[in-house]
Motif scaffolding. Structure first.
Motif, short mmCIF file in Angstrom:
data_model
loop_
_atom_site.label_atom_id
_atom_site.label_comp_id
_atom_site.label_asym_id
_atom_site.label_seq_id
_atom_site.Cartn_x
_atom_site.Cartn_y
_atom_site.Cartn_z
N UNK A 61 0.64 -1.28 -0.09
CA UNK A 61 -0.05 0.02 -0.26
C UNK A 61 0.74 1.40 -0.20
N UNK A 62 2.26 1.33 -0.01
CA UNK A 62 3.07 2.66 0.15
C UNK A 62 2.49 3.35 1.06
N UNK A 63 2.50 3.27 2.25
CA UNK A 63 2.05 4.17 3.20
C UNK A 63 2.32 5.38 3.40
N UNK A 64 3.60 5.76 2.81
CA UNK A 64 4.12 7.28 2.60
C UNK A 64 3.77 7.57 1.48
N UNK A 65 3.45 7.13 0.27
CA UNK A 65 3.26 7.86 -0.74
C UNK A 65 2.34 9.31 -0.72
N UNK A 66 3.00 10.11 -1.37
CA UNK A 66 2.40 11.55 -1.39
C UNK A 66 3.05 12.46 -0.49
N UNK A 67 3.84 11.73 0.51
CA UNK A 67 4.55 12.60 1.21
C UNK A 67 5.80 13.34 0.65
N UNK A 68 6.50 14.30 1.20
CA UNK A 68 7.90 15.00 0.40
C UNK A 68 9.05 14.77 1.57
N UNK A 69 10.05 14.75 0.84
CA UNK A 69 11.34 14.69 1.80
C UNK A 69 12.38 15.51 1.32
N UNK A 70 13.48 15.68 2.35
CA UNK A 70 14.56 16.42 2.05
C UNK A 70 15.77 15.38 2.68
N UNK A 71 17.06 15.62 1.90
CA UNK A 71 17.99 14.55 2.20
C UNK A 71 19.33 15.58 2.31
N UNK A 72 19.98 15.51 3.33
CA UNK A 72 21.41 16.13 3.56
C UNK A 72 22.37 15.04 3.86
N UNK A 73 23.32 14.79 3.19
CA UNK A 73 24.27 13.81 3.47
C UNK A 73 25.68 14.42 3.52
N UNK A 88 17.62 8.98 -2.25
CA UNK A 88 16.49 9.68 -3.03
C UNK A 88 15.66 8.65 -4.05
N UNK A 89 16.43 7.72 -4.62
CA UNK A 89 15.88 6.57 -5.30
C UNK A 89 14.91 5.79 -4.59
N UNK A 90 15.35 5.39 -3.36
CA UNK A 90 14.44 4.65 -2.54
C UNK A 90 13.14 5.67 -1.97
N UNK A 91 13.23 6.74 -1.73
CA UNK A 91 12.01 7.13 -1.07
C UNK A 91 11.39 7.53 -2.53
N UNK A 92 11.62 7.95 -3.71
CA UNK A 92 10.98 8.34 -4.53
C UNK A 92 10.37 7.12 -5.16
N UNK A 93 11.01 5.89 -5.28
CA UNK A 93 10.29 4.56 -5.64
C UNK A 93 8.96 4.41 -4.71
N UNK A 94 9.20 4.86 -3.40
CA UNK A 94 7.82 4.71 -2.54
C UNK A 94 6.80 5.89 -2.91
N UNK A 95 7.05 6.60 -3.96
CA UNK A 95 6.10 7.65 -4.36
C UNK A 95 6.00 8.82 -3.31
N UNK A 96 7.35 8.97 -2.60
CA UNK A 96 7.35 10.24 -1.98
C UNK A 96 8.22 11.32 -2.99
N UNK A 97 7.91 12.43 -2.76
CA UNK A 97 8.56 13.64 -3.65
C UNK A 97 9.37 14.42 -3.06
N UNK A 98 10.57 14.59 -3.56
CA UNK A 98 11.66 15.60 -3.13
C UNK A 98 11.21 17.03 -3.04
N UNK A 99 11.58 17.74 -1.93
CA UNK A 99 11.14 19.03 -1.81
C UNK A 99 11.59 20.27 -2.74
N UNK A 100 12.48 19.58 -3.55
CA UNK A 100 13.22 20.46 -4.61
C UNK A 100 14.55 20.17 -4.73
N UNK A 101 15.42 20.89 -5.84
CA UNK A 101 16.47 20.60 -5.91
C UNK A 101 17.36 20.93 -4.77
#
Length: 163
Positions: A61-73, A88-101
């Motif tokens: 069911x992709x519980x987190x789909x539609x959420x947004x994320x930010x990554x700092x490494x 990024x790829x893992x979160x995007x595959x679960x249909x989360x969306x990056x908060x921008x470049x």
């Protein structure tokens, strides 16, 4: 290597750290990509029973789909790009969306210097801290937009290759 992934939890109304498992509103743990929230169906963590359940037609069911994320490494030798890209790829595959470049970045501090002192260089890197604040600002804006009904372009597209 440091850093982390954050996503907006609609139930909690807050951004929380991402990990392989997330806490649901009822306190149970679920796999982030839509694993089985009912541990009684597999008597806890029985791999054999879980395989049978999945092969019967588990729909992920992709519980987190539609959420947004930010990554700092950040890193001090190698691999920061790979970690950022994998998250990024893992979160995007679960249909989360990056908060921008500006919300997804990797940087090096103390590059190939002794680990014992590399954090001192990180502490002095004010540009990195500002980039991190910008990633946070982008995430806040993305969450605000989601709450206002503004959706990413691919938000309503059906995935032709669901897990």
């Amino acid at each position: 290597m440091g850093g982390g992934a954050w996503y907006y939890d609609r139930d909690a109304g807050a951004s929380v750290s991402g990990s392989e498992h997330v806490q649901t509103h009822d306190g149970s743990l679920v796999c982030a990509d839509g694993g089985n929230p009912d541990q009684t169906s597999t008597h806890g963590k029985s791999p054999e029973e879980a395989k049978v359940l999945e092969l019967k037609g588990w729909h992920y069911p992709r519980h987190l789909a539609g959420c947004t994320f930010s990554i700092v490494v950040h890193g001090d030798t190698e691999g920061a790009e790979s970690v950022r890209r994998a998250l990024h790829d893992w979160l995007s595959d679960m249909r989360l969306y990056p908060a921008g470049e500006g919300a997804v970045l990797d940087r090096y501090a103390g590059y190939y210097k002794p680990y014992a002192t590399s954090h001192e260089e990180l502490d002095r890197d004010q540009a990195f801290f500002e980039e991190t604040r910008n990633a946070t600002r982008a995430l806040i804006k993305a969450v605000t937009d989601l709450r206002a009904g503004v959706r990413p372009a691919a938000y309503d597209l059906e995935d032709p290759r669901p897990k």
